[in-house]
Design a protein around this motif. Structure first.
Motif, PDB file in Angstrom:
ATOM      1  N   VAL A  43     -76.960  55.375   3.497  1.00  0.00           N
ATOM      2  CA  VAL A  43     -76.120  54.332   3.598  1.00  0.00           C
ATOM      3  C   VAL A  43     -76.012  53.624   2.000  1.00  0.00           C
ATOM      4  CG1 VAL A  43     -76.620  53.803   5.877  1.00  0.00           C
ATOM      5  CG2 VAL A  43     -77.686  52.865   3.997  1.00  0.00           C
ATOM      6  N   THR A  44     -74.824  53.207   1.898  1.00  0.00           N
ATOM      7  CA  THR A  44     -74.635  52.294   0.571  1.00  0.00           C
ATOM      8  C   THR A  44     -74.406  50.758   1.053  1.00  0.00           C
ATOM      9  OG1 THR A  44     -73.616  54.368  -0.194  1.00  0.00           O
ATOM     10  CG2 THR A  44     -73.297  52.162  -1.445  1.00  0.00           C
ATOM     11  N   LEU A  45     -74.984  50.114   0.421  1.00  0.00           N
ATOM     12  CA  LEU A  45     -74.855  48.429   0.800  1.00  0.00           C
ATOM     13  C   LEU A  45     -74.459  47.899  -0.601  1.00  0.00           C
ATOM     14  CD1 LEU A  45     -78.531  48.136   2.044  1.00  0.00           C
ATOM     15  CD2 LEU A  45     -76.588  47.611   3.499  1.00  0.00           C
ATOM     16  N   TYR A  46     -73.415  47.092  -0.336  1.00  0.00           N
ATOM     17  CA  TYR A  46     -72.531  46.450  -1.349  1.00  0.00           C
ATOM     18  C   TYR A  46     -72.479  47.200  -2.859  1.00  0.00           C
ATOM     19  CZ  TYR A  46     -75.083  42.807   1.829  1.00  0.00           C
ATOM     20  OH  TYR A  46     -75.506  42.461   2.796  1.00  0.00           O
ATOM     21  N   PRO A  67     -72.726  41.411   5.819  1.00  0.00           N
ATOM     22  CA  PRO A  67     -73.140  42.721   5.516  1.00  0.00           C
ATOM     23  C   PRO A  67     -71.989  43.489   5.010  1.00  0.00           C
ATOM     24  CG  PRO A  67     -74.095  41.804   7.410  1.00  0.00           C
ATOM     25  CD  PRO A  67     -73.106  40.744   7.130  1.00  0.00           C
ATOM     26  N   ASP A  68     -72.244  44.489   4.109  1.00  0.00           N
ATOM     27  CA  ASP A  68     -71.357  45.269   3.756  1.00  0.00           C
ATOM     28  C   ASP A  68     -71.946  46.743   3.394  1.00  0.00           C
ATOM     29  OD1 ASP A  68     -69.281  46.719   2.290  1.00  0.00           O
ATOM     30  OD2 ASP A  68     -69.307  45.791   0.672  1.00  0.00           O
ATOM     31  N   LEU A  69     -71.508  47.462   4.403  1.00  0.00           N
ATOM     32  CA  LEU A  69     -72.294  48.885   4.513  1.00  0.00           C
ATOM     33  C   LEU A  69     -71.446  49.957   4.714  1.00  0.00           C
ATOM     34  CD1 LEU A  69     -75.546  49.630   6.606  1.00  0.00           C
ATOM     35  CD2 LEU A  69     -73.503  50.910   6.961  1.00  0.00           C
ATOM     36  N   ALA A  70     -71.685  51.284   4.023  1.00  0.00           N
ATOM     37  CA  ALA A  70     -70.890  52.266   3.893  1.00  0.00           C
ATOM     38  C   ALA A  70     -71.978  53.300   4.349  1.00  0.00           C
ATOM     39  CB  ALA A  70     -70.175  52.742   2.819  1.00  0.00           C
ATOM     40  N   SER A  71     -71.491  54.434   5.224  1.00  0.00           N
ATOM     41  CA  SER A  71     -72.572  55.348   5.601  1.00  0.00           C
ATOM     42  C   SER A  71     -71.742  56.645   5.838  1.00  0.00           C
ATOM     43  CB  SER A  71     -73.006  55.095   6.884  1.00  0.00           C
ATOM     44  OG  SER A  71     -73.734  56.142   7.362  1.00  0.00           O
ATOM     45  N   THR A 124     -77.817  35.700  -6.023  1.00  0.00           N
ATOM     46  CA  THR A 124     -76.514  36.265  -6.610  1.00  0.00           C
ATOM     47  C   THR A 124     -76.314  37.613  -7.152  1.00  0.00           C
ATOM     48  OG1 THR A 124     -75.939  33.485  -6.813  1.00  0.00           O
ATOM     49  CG2 THR A 124     -74.763  35.314  -8.046  1.00  0.00           C
ATOM     50  N   PHE A 125     -75.272  38.377  -6.821  1.00  0.00           N
ATOM     51  CA  PHE A 125     -75.103  39.631  -7.409  1.00  0.00           C
ATOM     52  C   PHE A 125     -74.384  39.718  -8.548  1.00  0.00           C
ATOM     53  CE2 PHE A 125     -77.219  40.853  -3.818  1.00  0.00           C
ATOM     54  CZ  PHE A 125     -77.259  42.336  -3.395  1.00  0.00           C
ATOM     55  N   ASP A 126     -74.824  40.494  -9.340  1.00  0.00           N
ATOM     56  CA  ASP A 126     -74.186  40.703 -10.799  1.00  0.00           C
ATOM     57  C   ASP A 126     -73.596  42.304 -10.822  1.00  0.00           C
ATOM     58  OD1 ASP A 126     -73.364  40.443 -13.759  1.00  0.00           O
ATOM     59  OD2 ASP A 126     -75.092  41.825 -13.793  1.00  0.00           O
ATOM     60  N   TYR A 127     -72.631  42.486 -11.189  1.00  0.00           N
ATOM     61  CA  TYR A 127     -71.938  43.883 -11.209  1.00  0.00           C
ATOM     62  C   TYR A 127     -71.684  44.388 -12.531  1.00  0.00           C
ATOM     63  CZ  TYR A 127     -71.303  43.202  -6.363  1.00  0.00           C
ATOM     64  OH  TYR A 127     -71.881  43.004  -4.834  1.00  0.00           O
ATOM     65  N   SER A 128     -72.398  44.020 -13.423  1.00  0.00           N
ATOM     66  CA  SER A 128     -71.864  44.144 -14.880  1.00  0.00           C
ATOM     67  C   SER A 128     -72.591  45.535 -15.333  1.00  0.00           C
ATOM     68  CB  SER A 128     -72.404  43.235 -15.879  1.00  0.00           C
ATOM     69  OG  SER A 128     -74.063  42.970 -15.816  1.00  0.00           O
ATOM     70  N   LEU A 129     -73.625  45.909 -14.492  1.00  0.00           N
ATOM     71  CA  LEU A 129     -74.080  47.192 -15.062  1.00  0.00           C
ATOM     72  C   LEU A 129     -73.404  48.515 -14.298  1.00  0.00           C
ATOM     73  CD1 LEU A 129     -77.970  46.954 -15.377  1.00  0.00           C
ATOM     74  CD2 LEU A 129     -76.340  47.476 -17.190  1.00  0.00           C
ATOM     75  N   LYS A 169     -79.934  36.979 -11.444  1.00  0.00           N
ATOM     76  CA  LYS A 169     -78.874  37.572 -10.654  1.00  0.00           C
ATOM     77  C   LYS A 169     -79.452  39.152 -10.711  1.00  0.00           C
ATOM     78  CE  LYS A 169     -74.970  35.114 -11.979  1.00  0.00           C
ATOM     79  NZ  LYS A 169     -73.552  34.850 -12.886  1.00  0.00           N
ATOM     80  N   PHE A 170     -79.133  39.862  -9.301  1.00  0.00           N
ATOM     81  CA  PHE A 170     -79.486  40.761  -9.062  1.00  0.00           C
ATOM     82  C   PHE A 170     -78.313  41.921  -9.524  1.00  0.00           C
ATOM     83  CE2 PHE A 170     -79.006  44.782  -6.019  1.00  0.00           C
ATOM     84  CZ  PHE A 170     -80.270  45.350  -6.297  1.00  0.00           C
ATOM     85  N   SER A 171     -78.700  43.033 -10.337  1.00  0.00           N
ATOM     86  CA  SER A 171     -77.555  43.688 -10.957  1.00  0.00           C
ATOM     87  C   SER A 171     -77.430  45.178 -10.516  1.00  0.00           C
ATOM     88  CB  SER A 171     -77.953  43.808 -12.472  1.00  0.00           C
ATOM     89  OG  SER A 171     -77.630  42.675 -13.078  1.00  0.00           O
ATOM     90  N   GLY A 172     -78.301  45.522  -9.302  1.00  0.00           N
ATOM     91  CA  GLY A 172     -78.277  46.993  -8.691  1.00  0.00           C
ATOM     92  C   GLY A 172     -79.643  47.716  -8.768  1.00  0.00           C
ATOM     93  N   MET A 173     -79.771  48.781  -8.131  1.00  0.00           N
ATOM     94  CA  MET A 173     -80.856  49.501  -7.904  1.00  0.00           C
ATOM     95  C   MET A 173     -80.520  50.933  -7.876  1.00  0.00           C
ATOM     96  SD  MET A 173     -82.831  49.841  -4.121  1.00  0.00           S
ATOM     97  CE  MET A 173     -82.943  48.073  -3.937  1.00  0.00           C
TER      98      MET A 173
END
Length: 444
Positions: free
Chosen positions: A270-273, A298-302, A334-339, A421-425
């Motif tokens: 699965v992929t989240l956000y 919730p935002d999930l793709a599978s 808070t999510f950050d999408y800069s990376l 802010k959370f930038s990903g995993m």
């Protein structure tokens, strides 16, 4: 760092009409002719044989002639909640339904698809009790049971293409009975003769389709069988109907009970956000301090259409069909999408790794230094006084196993932050190095 601090808590979960999950429609084939089979699974969420078979059609079949439309998760919420229906039996809502029924929109939407002029035949997949048999044999095998049968409402239907229902059902029965695991699984044809006074069946999806001059069948696996064996019989029936309609296909597994089991239990991700990738195979029952966004649904793709996410009090439950795979205990950010990617030196080689992906490592790795506003948190690794774990080589045995995302202790979270802010995993999976084939041959 071992883990971030828990900053906030979740709200209690309550089911309402606004949380009902919509079903998905998957169209397969070239669309080159008006010859379409519509397959529906999951109208009752406690019948996993049906919705798992429909899901495999989506993920493991390629249609090379004709058209296959699949709705694998019609009553998606009931599937995720292991319920026949949180708002009652959806398969009894097709004759008359109040505007106030929470599932009104779903029922009307599937009715529209059934009526579509491209749809020529409908199969509704179920799991029924026991084993249907025309003669009474014992309490498990008798005319009052529904399992292991093809259900028809009547023998024929008007001038419809494929209107010889009894004839088609008999052919499917013959095909299935040639491939039984054991003779006790005998497959039959059950005619409910709905128009002659079966008030309950008159409310069903298949009878609604019949009223629209659309040939429709119910396919029933047996609840007495394990899920993969029910799916095996469902697929035998589905392939018989596709053959009778001239629909050609390829599948990427062998149609045997063992082959079906492997297909169902194939790696599910699965992929989240769009920033978090999560393999579900062998996942721990709980993943704590899991980054989740504030004030966002919730935002999930599978990779499969029967995976979903349910919020329940202080956790999010990830379910694969009826299976509760893992619980995510959130930490809100808070999510950050800069990376978009980071550089990781793994086993001596620098690699560009996309956010939300999995990197396999043999020996050790380090995350290359990022701009100063970013920091790296290796979940399960701790070094005193180190707040940013970029630039540090880490081996598998330096992680605490209980912080891995899998029960075998091989896969760990690399979390990225831009200030607060959370930038990903990125996930790092430790795998044994492969032995070159020439050396392997010499060892033998």
């Amino acid at each position: 760092m071992l883990k971030p601090l828990l900053l906030s808590c979740t709200l209690a979960f309550s089911l309402s009409a606004s949380t009902i999950k919509d079903f998905t429609l998957h169209k397969k084939g070239l669309g080159e002719n008006n010859n379409t089979l519509l397959v529906i699974g999951g109208i009752q969420g406690d019948e996993p044989g049906g919705f798992n078979a429909a899901s495999l059609l989506v993920t493991h079949y390629k249609i090379t002639k004709g058209n296959l439309w699949v709705v694998p998760n019609l009553n998606f919420m009931s599937i995720l909640k292991r319920s026949r229906g949180p708002y009652g039996d959806m398969n009894r809502k097709f004759a008359d339904l109040s505007l106030n029924d929470p599932e009104y929109g779903i029922v009307k939407k599937i009715q529209k698809i059934i009526r579509h002029n491209e749809v020529n035949l409908i199969l509704n997949l179920h799991d029924g009790s026991g084993f249907y048999n025309k003669q009474y044999i014992d309490p498990l095998h008798n005319p009052h049971k529904w399992g292991q049968s093809c259900i028809i409402d009547q023998a024929t239907i008007g001038h419809a293409k494929y209107g010889a229902l009894k004839n088609m059902a008999d052919k499917a029965q013959t095909h299935i009975n040639q491939h039984l695991i054991t003779k006790l699984h005998h497959f039959g044809v059950k005619n409910t003769k709905t128009s002659e006074g079966d008030a309950e069946m008159a409310k069903s999806l298949t009878y609604y389709a019949m009223q629209q001059q659309k040939p429709a069948f119910g396919i029933e696996g047996s609840k007495s069988l394990p899920t993969h064996e029910r799916v095996y019989y469902h697929l035998l029936a589905l392939e018989s109907f596709m053959h009778q309609m001239g629909i050609e296909y390829k599948r990427d597994f062998s149609l045997t009970p063992k082959g079906v089991w492997r297909a169902i239990n194939h790696d599910i991700d699965v992929t989240l956000y769009n920033t978090i990738h999560l393999p579900l195979k062998n996942a721990r029952t709980q993943l704590r301090y899991f980054p989740m966004p504030k004030d966002k649904e919730p935002d999930l793709a599978s990779s499969t259409p029967i995976v979903g996410l349910l919020k329940n009090r202080d956790l999010y439950r990830v379910a694969y069909g009826n299976r509760r795979v893992t619980n995510l205990i959130p930490q809100y950010f808070t999510f950050d999408y800069s990376l978009e990617s980071i550089n990781i030196k793994a086993d001596g080689e620098i690699k560009e790794v996309k956010i939300g992906s999995v990197l396999e490592v043999n020996r050790d790795f380090k995350v290359e230094i990022l701009p100063k506003e970013y920091r790296v948190n290796l979940i399960g690794y701790a070094k005193k006084g180190l707040k940013n774990e970029a630039g540090v080589f880490v081996k598998k045995d330096e992680f605490l196993k209980q912080f891995s995302i899998d029960k075998s202790g091989t896969t760990f979270r690399v979390e990225l932050y831009k200030k607060e802010k959370f930038s990903g995993m990125v996930l790092v999976r430790f795998v044994p190095p492969q032995i070159p084939s020439a050396r392997l041959a010499s060892l033998k």
